[in-house]
Design a protein around this motif. Structure first.
Motif, PDB file in Angstrom:
ATOM      1  N   GLN A  84      -4.826  37.696  29.533  1.00  0.00           N
ATOM      2  CA  GLN A  84      -5.779  37.060  28.774  1.00  0.00           C
ATOM      3  C   GLN A  84      -6.229  35.866  29.565  1.00  0.00           C
ATOM      4  OE1 GLN A  84      -8.927  37.229  27.511  1.00  0.00           O
ATOM      5  NE2 GLN A  84      -8.346  37.715  25.675  1.00  0.00           N
ATOM      6  N   ASN A  85      -7.482  35.450  29.744  1.00  0.00           N
ATOM      7  CA  ASN A  85      -7.950  34.326  30.544  1.00  0.00           C
ATOM      8  C   ASN A  85      -7.335  33.215  29.994  1.00  0.00           C
ATOM      9  OD1 ASN A  85      -9.679  35.954  32.387  1.00  0.00           O
ATOM     10  ND2 ASN A  85     -11.347  35.994  30.709  1.00  0.00           N
ATOM     11  N   THR A  86      -6.760  32.295  30.568  1.00  0.00           N
ATOM     12  CA  THR A  86      -5.988  31.144  30.173  1.00  0.00           C
ATOM     13  C   THR A  86      -6.527  29.699  30.798  1.00  0.00           C
ATOM     14  OG1 THR A  86      -4.042  32.567  29.706  1.00  0.00           O
ATOM     15  CG2 THR A  86      -3.461  30.398  29.797  1.00  0.00           C
ATOM     16  N   PHE A  87      -6.808  28.886  30.245  1.00  0.00           N
ATOM     17  CA  PHE A  87      -7.123  27.695  30.475  1.00  0.00           C
ATOM     18  C   PHE A  87      -5.899  26.647  31.273  1.00  0.00           C
ATOM     19  CE2 PHE A  87     -11.299  27.495  28.268  1.00  0.00           C
ATOM     20  CZ  PHE A  87     -12.180  27.440  29.534  1.00  0.00           C
ATOM     21  N   LEU A  88      -4.939  26.767  30.595  1.00  0.00           N
ATOM     22  CA  LEU A  88      -3.974  25.819  30.911  1.00  0.00           C
ATOM     23  C   LEU A  88      -2.537  26.252  30.439  1.00  0.00           C
ATOM     24  CD1 LEU A  88      -3.686  23.128  32.383  1.00  0.00           C
ATOM     25  CD2 LEU A  88      -3.665  22.010  30.184  1.00  0.00           C
ATOM     26  N   SER A  89      -1.542  26.040  31.030  1.00  0.00           N
ATOM     27  CA  SER A  89      -0.178  26.132  30.611  1.00  0.00           C
ATOM     28  C   SER A  89       0.780  25.078  31.031  1.00  0.00           C
ATOM     29  CB  SER A  89       0.433  27.734  31.278  1.00  0.00           C
ATOM     30  OG  SER A  89      -0.576  28.663  30.706  1.00  0.00           O
ATOM     31  N   SER A  90       2.164  25.154  30.502  1.00  0.00           N
ATOM     32  CA  SER A  90       2.988  23.993  30.447  1.00  0.00           C
ATOM     33  C   SER A  90       4.191  24.385  30.459  1.00  0.00           C
ATOM     34  CB  SER A  90       2.753  22.829  30.087  1.00  0.00           C
ATOM     35  OG  SER A  90       3.232  21.637  30.476  1.00  0.00           O
ATOM     36  N   PHE A  91       5.256  24.014  31.208  1.00  0.00           N
ATOM     37  CA  PHE A  91       6.788  24.254  31.032  1.00  0.00           C
ATOM     38  C   PHE A  91       7.226  23.273  30.088  1.00  0.00           C
ATOM     39  CE2 PHE A  91       6.461  26.483  35.306  1.00  0.00           C
ATOM     40  CZ  PHE A  91       7.153  27.682  34.964  1.00  0.00           C
ATOM     41  N   VAL A  92       7.969  23.582  28.957  1.00  0.00           N
ATOM     42  CA  VAL A  92       8.604  22.498  28.031  1.00  0.00           C
ATOM     43  C   VAL A  92       9.808  23.230  27.597  1.00  0.00           C
ATOM     44  CG1 VAL A  92       7.060  23.239  26.241  1.00  0.00           C
ATOM     45  CG2 VAL A  92       8.080  21.089  26.316  1.00  0.00           C
ATOM     46  N   ASP A  93      10.784  22.316  27.073  1.00  0.00           N
ATOM     47  CA  ASP A  93      12.020  22.849  26.495  1.00  0.00           C
ATOM     48  C   ASP A  93      11.648  22.722  25.121  1.00  0.00           C
ATOM     49  OD1 ASP A  93      14.631  23.588  25.703  1.00  0.00           O
ATOM     50  OD2 ASP A  93      15.547  22.212  26.571  1.00  0.00           O
ATOM     51  N   ASP A 129       0.009  35.935  45.868  1.00  0.00           N
ATOM     52  CA  ASP A 129      -1.010  36.913  45.604  1.00  0.00           C
ATOM     53  C   ASP A 129      -1.217  37.027  44.210  1.00  0.00           C
ATOM     54  OD1 ASP A 129      -2.455  39.347  45.556  1.00  0.00           O
ATOM     55  OD2 ASP A 129      -0.611  40.767  45.940  1.00  0.00           O
ATOM     56  N   LEU A 130      -2.565  36.961  43.717  1.00  0.00           N
ATOM     57  CA  LEU A 130      -2.836  36.628  42.349  1.00  0.00           C
ATOM     58  C   LEU A 130      -3.445  37.995  41.771  1.00  0.00           C
ATOM     59  CD1 LEU A 130      -4.252  33.006  42.283  1.00  0.00           C
ATOM     60  CD2 LEU A 130      -1.957  33.788  41.684  1.00  0.00           C
ATOM     61  N   GLY A 131      -3.849  38.694  42.681  1.00  0.00           N
ATOM     62  CA  GLY A 131      -4.297  40.089  42.275  1.00  0.00           C
ATOM     63  C   GLY A 131      -5.885  40.126  42.433  1.00  0.00           C
ATOM     64  N   LYS A 132      -6.537  41.139  42.222  1.00  0.00           N
ATOM     65  CA  LYS A 132      -8.069  41.530  42.585  1.00  0.00           C
ATOM     66  C   LYS A 132      -8.612  40.781  41.669  1.00  0.00           C
ATOM     67  CE  LYS A 132     -11.426  45.001  43.227  1.00  0.00           C
ATOM     68  NZ  LYS A 132     -11.611  46.463  43.040  1.00  0.00           N
ATOM     69  N   ASP A 133      -9.850  40.192  41.847  1.00  0.00           N
ATOM     70  CA  ASP A 133     -10.913  39.531  40.892  1.00  0.00           C
ATOM     71  C   ASP A 133      -9.960  38.477  39.995  1.00  0.00           C
ATOM     72  OD1 ASP A 133     -12.792  41.279  41.741  1.00  0.00           O
ATOM     73  OD2 ASP A 133     -12.401  42.672  40.228  1.00  0.00           O
ATOM     74  N   VAL A 134      -9.138  37.815  40.544  1.00  0.00           N
ATOM     75  CA  VAL A 134      -8.485  36.704  39.759  1.00  0.00           C
ATOM     76  C   VAL A 134      -8.578  35.339  40.324  1.00  0.00           C
ATOM     77  CG1 VAL A 134      -6.165  35.999  39.027  1.00  0.00           C
ATOM     78  CG2 VAL A 134      -6.608  38.378  39.008  1.00  0.00           C
ATOM     79  N   THR A 135      -8.936  34.427  39.489  1.00  0.00           N
ATOM     80  CA  THR A 135      -8.935  32.924  40.037  1.00  0.00           C
ATOM     81  C   THR A 135      -7.840  32.245  39.253  1.00  0.00           C
ATOM     82  OG1 THR A 135     -11.394  33.149  40.156  1.00  0.00           O
ATOM     83  CG2 THR A 135     -10.518  30.932  39.971  1.00  0.00           C
ATOM     84  N   ALA A 136      -6.988  31.377  40.129  1.00  0.00           N
ATOM     85  CA  ALA A 136      -6.113  30.502  39.567  1.00  0.00           C
ATOM     86  C   ALA A 136      -6.870  29.323  38.987  1.00  0.00           C
ATOM     87  CB  ALA A 136      -5.125  30.132  40.592  1.00  0.00           C
ATOM     88  N   ILE A 137      -6.909  29.054  37.841  1.00  0.00           N
ATOM     89  CA  ILE A 137      -7.698  28.011  37.197  1.00  0.00           C
ATOM     90  C   ILE A 137      -6.901  26.789  36.744  1.00  0.00           C
ATOM     91  CG2 ILE A 137      -7.476  28.490  34.755  1.00  0.00           C
ATOM     92  CD1 ILE A 137     -10.996  28.353  36.353  1.00  0.00           C
ATOM     93  N   ALA A 138      -5.605  26.954  36.797  1.00  0.00           N
ATOM     94  CA  ALA A 138      -4.700  25.712  36.558  1.00  0.00           C
ATOM     95  C   ALA A 138      -3.044  26.027  37.006  1.00  0.00           C
ATOM     96  CB  ALA A 138      -4.780  25.418  34.876  1.00  0.00           C
ATOM     97  N   VAL A 139      -2.371  25.450  37.218  1.00  0.00           N
ATOM     98  CA  VAL A 139      -0.812  25.433  37.728  1.00  0.00           C
ATOM     99  C   VAL A 139      -0.109  24.720  36.697  1.00  0.00           C
ATOM    100  CG1 VAL A 139      -1.264  24.329  39.618  1.00  0.00           C
ATOM    101  CG2 VAL A 139       0.562  25.960  39.404  1.00  0.00           C
ATOM    102  N   THR A 140       1.007  25.310  36.450  1.00  0.00           N
ATOM    103  CA  THR A 140       2.213  24.132  36.257  1.00  0.00           C
ATOM    104  C   THR A 140       3.427  24.541  37.143  1.00  0.00           C
ATOM    105  OG1 THR A 140       3.482  23.254  34.149  1.00  0.00           O
ATOM    106  CG2 THR A 140       3.170  25.747  34.296  1.00  0.00           C
ATOM    107  N   ALA A 141       4.318  23.690  37.223  1.00  0.00           N
ATOM    108  CA  ALA A 141       5.632  24.122  38.039  1.00  0.00           C
ATOM    109  C   ALA A 141       6.731  23.260  37.447  1.00  0.00           C
ATOM    110  CB  ALA A 141       5.247  23.498  39.435  1.00  0.00           C
ATOM    111  N   ALA A 142       7.886  23.862  37.743  1.00  0.00           N
ATOM    112  CA  ALA A 142       9.278  23.586  37.182  1.00  0.00           C
ATOM    113  C   ALA A 142      10.355  24.110  38.159  1.00  0.00           C
ATOM    114  CB  ALA A 142       9.529  23.781  35.869  1.00  0.00           C
ATOM    115  N   ASP A 143      11.598  23.884  37.923  1.00  0.00           N
ATOM    116  CA  ASP A 143      12.729  24.571  38.773  1.00  0.00           C
ATOM    117  C   ASP A 143      13.506  25.374  37.803  1.00  0.00           C
ATOM    118  OD1 ASP A 143      14.655  25.350  40.307  1.00  0.00           O
ATOM    119  OD2 ASP A 143      15.764  23.358  40.612  1.00  0.00           O
TER     120      ASP A 143
END
Length: 528
Positions: free
Chosen positions: A226-235, A151-165
């Motif tokens: 804020q509209n975001t193009f890309l994200s990433s997990f990193v230590d 559930d991403l919310g109203k008027d929201v588009t998932a533009i990119a995704v990152t994943a980790a444990d």
């Protein structure tokens, strides 16, 4: 009167050209470059992106995935509207191996390659206009579709995704970079609270053999809004937990420090307001800490044309950004100018890796924008920037990798298994292009390592030491480039007669693996 009008129009166009175009950034003179320049050969790639206006954003996604576990990655392009296709490199050419299992009438955006169900096969996640889809790898290049209930919310588009444990349960958790729906999107909008949409963080909950997801965005403090193009997990600080880096379309480059138990603190912004788009994370200065590169609007467009609704006291930054983490001060330092990454063009996706095998990480950056009219007659070439002597130098034309299309995503992978990263350029509304790396004249040695795509490996810190007392560092991440996912391999360039003595892999969960007696010019595949 007619001739007067023509004269005025001519003068006006000349003025526009003078105002809007920057001096061309030329390639470095090879005589002044203290490193070798690789040469590339272009080969055909059977994909031309098409887009039907009014159906969403005119972007597309891409990922590298070893779909058949043979050690050679396939290219998956998510062009949407029937253009989600898997390509294999075989017999020195790219061929279509599956264009049926991913059929959708929706526009597709960000793509991720992960082993979702821990079965040893890499699967595909696609963000689309109408939601998030999982394609489970069934073998023989076949995939089974499953819609994921986020559930991403109203008027929201998932533009990119990152994943980790994040919670150490061996299942992936997801962080979505979001945009307001395309029908309501307004360009250069920084201060309209309703225009920005919160990114979303979901953690897995595996109970009674059922996998569900819990939205912890608010309590984690990672919403951004804020509209975001890309994200990433990193230590980034090497403290043993995964932080988040976010490239905000109209905002400031953002890092969230993980304070344990999924509570995050937003760090001071890495720079001012800008159009932060592409994201590449590498150890550029070889100190064992990951550095952050983000692309921006560059100097192609004068600042007064990109300020949008910024207030007088809000600063705009159009330059590309290189932030290097300083372990002494525990802060990021903007080193863009001193490293030669200033005064460059309008840019999108980025990738990093040792392209010429000289033991330093280089940059590939895509450029041009269909929406900026100057690019209709004055286009940028894209940039291959070699890292040498503590700075970056463009060798784009010399290496034969110029790209004057609307370049969105660079992908790097060793398709022909010769120890050099090859490149694929995914372009908007034009053909995708592929370049095979022939290497420099002098061929340095190498070691290549391929990592599993299971959740426990994301964030793993990998170090290698040679018999010449040199240290090499790498960290496994995903979701880099631009709505894309990069290679899951690491190529280490070696000097002549140099060997790797041992490799150490430290997982986020605390487990350690050490490998000794590593033969050079070989590929090592790490078991899950």
């Amino acid at each position: 009167m007619k001739y007067l009008f023509i004269l005025i129009l001519s003068i006006s166009l000349s003025s526009c050209s003078f105002i809007y175009q920057q001096d061309e950034v030329k390639d470095v003179d090879p005589k002044n470059l203290n490193t070798s320049i690789p040469k590339f050969k272009e080969i055909d790639f059977p994909f031309v992106h098409e887009f039907e206006e009014g159906n969403g954003f005119e972007f597309l996604g891409a990922a590298l995935i070893d779909a058949n576990n043979d050690g050679i990655e396939e290219v998956f392009i998510a062009g949407g509207q029937g253009q989600d296709i898997l390509f294999q490199f075989k017999d020195n050419e790219f061929i279509v191996v599956n264009n049926q299992d991913f059929l959708s009438s929706e526009v597709s955006y960000g793509v991720l390659s992960i082993d979702y169900n821990n079965d040893g096969k890499s699967d595909i996640i696609i963000c689309r206009n109408d939601g998030v889809y999982l394609y489970l790898n069934k073998g023989n290049f076949r995939f089974e579709e499953k819609r994921l209930n986020f559930d991403l919310g109203k008027d929201v588009t998932a533009i990119a995704v990152t994943a980790a444990d994040l919670n150490n349960d061996n299942h992936y958790d997801f962080y979505f970079s979001t945009f307001i729906n395309s029908s309501k999107f307004k360009k250069a909008t920084f201060n309209d609270v309703g225009h920005g949409k919160p990114n979303k963080l979901f953690v897995s909950n595996f109970d009674e053999n059922k996998l569900t997801y819990i939205d912890i965005t608010n309590e984690s403090g990672t919403a951004v809004n804020q509209n975001t193009f890309l994200s990433s997990f990193v230590d980034y600080d090497n403290d043993g937990d995964l932080d988040i880096v976010a490239a905000l379309n109209t905002g400031r480059p953002t890092v969230f420090r993980n304070d344990n138990k999924n509570k995050f603190t937003e760090l001071p912004h890495l720079s001012d307001y800008g159009f932060w788009m592409g994201l590449a994370i590498c150890d550029f200065n070889s100190d064992g800490f990951q550095d952050i590169f983000m692309s921006n609007a560059g100097n192609t467009i004068p600042k007064r044309f990109v300020r949008g609704d910024l207030l007088d006291n809000q600063k705009v930054d159009v330059e590309w950004l290189l932030s290097e983490y300083n372990k002494e001060t525990k802060k990021f330092i903007n080193t863009s100018k001193e490293k030669g990454l200033n005064s460059l063009e309008f840019a999108w996706g980025a990738a990093c890796g040792d392209i010429n095998r000289d033991s330093t990480n280089d940059l590939i950056v895509m450029e041009n924008y269909r929406g900026w009219f100057v690019h209709k007659w004055s286009k940028a070439p894209g940039r291959l920037l070699l890292n040498h002597d503590n700075k970056f130098s463009s060798v784009t034309s010399i290496a034969n990798v110029e790209n004057f299309n609307f370049g969105l995503i660079p992908l790097i992978s060793d398709f022909n298994n010769d120890g050099y990263y090859d490149m694929v350029y995914v372009n908007v509304l034009s053909e995708t292009r592929a370049f095979i790396n022939k290497g420099p004249v002098t061929k340095p040695d190498f070691v290549k390592i391929i990592f599993p795509e299971t959740a426990k490996f994301v964030g793993a810190k990998v170090s290698a030491k040679s018999d010449k007392d040199r240290n090499f560092y790498f960290q496994i991440t995903n979701g880099q480039g631009f709505m894309s996912d990069q290679t899951n391999s690491w190529i280490i360039g070696l000097d002549e007669n140099e060997k790797i003595e041992h490799i150490v892999i430290d997982l986020i969960n605390g487990n350690r693996t050490e490998i000794k007696k590593i033969p050079k010019n070989q590929t090592i595949k790490i078991n899950n």
